[in-house]
Write a protein that holds these residues in place. Structure first.
Motif, PDB file in Angstrom:
ATOM      1  N   PHE A 187       0.834  -1.210   0.000  1.00 47.84           N
ATOM      2  CA  PHE A 187       0.000   0.000   0.000  1.00 47.84           C
ATOM      3  C   PHE A 187       0.870   1.263   0.000  1.00 47.84           C
ATOM      4  N   VAL A 235      -5.136   5.660   0.408  1.00 45.88           N
ATOM      5  CA  VAL A 235      -4.216   4.514   0.349  1.00 45.88           C
ATOM      6  C   VAL A 235      -3.085   4.691   1.367  1.00 45.88           C
ATOM      7  N   LEU A 238      -4.361   3.314   4.480  1.00 46.39           N
ATOM      8  CA  LEU A 238      -4.290   1.840   4.457  1.00 46.39           C
ATOM      9  C   LEU A 238      -2.855   1.386   4.717  1.00 46.39           C
ATOM     10  N   ALA A 289     -11.264  -7.908  -2.444  1.00 47.46           N
ATOM     11  CA  ALA A 289     -10.475  -7.623  -1.233  1.00 47.46           C
ATOM     12  C   ALA A 289     -11.173  -8.235  -0.018  1.00 47.46           C
ATOM     13  N   VAL A 294     -10.372  -1.996   2.770  1.00 45.55           N
ATOM     14  CA  VAL A 294      -9.726  -1.965   1.453  1.00 45.55           C
ATOM     15  C   VAL A 294     -10.792  -2.034   0.361  1.00 45.55           C
ATOM     16  N   ALA A 357      -5.661  -7.181  -0.321  1.00 45.92           N
ATOM     17  CA  ALA A 357      -5.897  -6.143  -1.334  1.00 45.92           C
ATOM     18  C   ALA A 357      -6.788  -6.626  -2.470  1.00 45.92           C
TER      19      ALA A 357
END
Ligand SMILES: [Fe+2]
Ligand SMILES: [Fe+2]
Length: 382
Positions: A187, A235, A238, A289, A294, A357
């Motif tokens: 990520f 992101v 994440l 995911a 996600v 992911a």
């Protein structure tokens, strides 16, 4: 010229077909039967995609399997005097977006490779590369006819699967600190690409304005830059959640106004090929995911990326009318080469990263690429 909305609808329909094809693809995917390359011919006069499928991509014998590597976890031989020297700021390629390089003073003693590109096993790549790498192979002619001569060579490591983000010009190389998990590292790299995409759309807006493009395209580029800012934040969150360390994206100042031909090439490669495929992969991730956070982020990102891809196809249509036949052939050839690059970078991600992911495995990545080739890239190049 079709509107961006019209292209968006066409892409959504192409994506639905591609997702269906990939979801029903058999475990072993045969590549090559009746394959029709976009552009049909490169500048060298041969189909780049066909050539890649048969030789350079490592997809030997026209068959793709996901686990053909021997297990070599215990002793990679890459320690002591044979330890890799990471070339974060001095790789042989100026574009370090999805590639890092390592000098291996002793090569990789005793490890088997697979395919004409001399792909190494995933766990060798983790020893030989600086951080998470999805596949790795010797750079340049260190790989000859599918074999690697003994001695030192430079390892070319692919650090992001698929085509997340849109690469701007003059992106400064970034160095990534190792995080606490492979998912965090993944990520972190994607967050960097999303942050880089903000610069890419600012550059596009400027270039479109300089060339007198329709105001609707300039507005859409401005909106896309705002979208990418949100993606980078989402992101990055994440990445931190999974113990990764995102890096900022910087570009150096430009020196001269770009030609329309140069804009058209960049737009086709980065937008019509890479970001279009990236939008399709994001759509796949949204559905696969295992982590709900996600999946939610990818659902929003996939929708935006599809609109960005539609913008690229609109820019391509606007630019095409103003290009010389030679410049159009150049756009086609570079697009074909970009598809080959994507094929070469296909790799099954580590299990945890794939699960969290929702990333497609290598077989699925190839099925998705072939589907886009059939419905978008080949017709565009015809
Ligand atoms: Fe994005
Ligand atoms: Fe985007």
């Amino acid at each position: 010229m079709k509107t961006i909305r019209r292209y968006e609808a066409l892409l959504r329909s192409a994506f639905q077909g591609a997702l269906l094809t990939a979801a029903t693809a058999p475990g072993v995917f045969v590549l090559g039967c009746g394959h029709h390359a976009p552009g049909a011919a490169t500048e060298a006069g041969t189909s780049d995609l066909d050539a890649t499928a048969g030789t350079d991509s490592g997809l030997d014998d026209a068959t793709v399997q996901d686990d053909g590597f021997p297990s070599v976890t215990d002793d990679s031989g890459l320690t002591g005097a044979c330890a890799p020297i990471f070339m974060a700021d001095a790789g042989p390629d100026a574009s370090l977006m999805c590639t890092t390089y390592s000098m291996l003073p002793c090569g990789v003693p005793g490890a088997a490779t697979r395919g004409p590109s001399c792909l190494y096993a995933f766990n060798i790549c983790q020893h030989a590369c600086d951080g998470l790498a999805f596949n790795c192979h010797p750079y340049g002619d260190a790989c000859l006819d599918g074999s690697v001569a003994p001695g030192p060579f430079v390892m070319d490591c692919v650090t992001c699967p698929g085509a997340a983000g849109r690469r701007p010009r003059r992106l400064a190389p970034a160095s990534f600190a190792r995080g606490k998990s492979e998912a965090g590292d993944y990520f972190a790299r994607v967050a960097h690409l999303e942050a880089a995409s903000v610069h890419a759309f600012h550059q596009i807006e400027t270039m479109l304005g300089e060339r007198g493009a329709p105001a609707s395209l300039c507005r859409a580029a401005r909106r896309a830059a705002r979208d990418e800012t949100r993606h980078a934040r989402a992101v990055s969150r994440l990445a931190r959640r999974f113990g990764g360390v995102p890096a900022a994206a910087h570009v150096t100042r430009r020196r001269a106004r770009e030609s329309l031909a140069s804009l058209a090439v960049e737009n086709f490669v980065e937008g019509c090929v890479r970001e279009t495929y990236g939008a399709l992969v994001a759509t796949w991730q949204a559905a696969h995911a295992s982590d709900p956070g996600v999946a939610a982020a990818m659902t929003r990102i996939a929708k935006d990326e599809t609109r960005h891809a539609a913008l690229s196809w609109s820019i391509a249509a606007w630019a095409e009318n103003q290009l010389s036949p030679a410049a159009r052939r150049r756009v086609t050839a570079r697009g074909t080469a970009a598809v080959s690059e994507l094929l070469k970078a296909t790799a099954t991600p580590p299990l945890d990263v794939a699960r969290i992911a929702g990333l497609p495995d290598r077989t699925t990545q190839i099925a998705l690429l072939r589907a886009l080739d059939r419905t978008l890239w080949s017709p565009a190049a015809a």
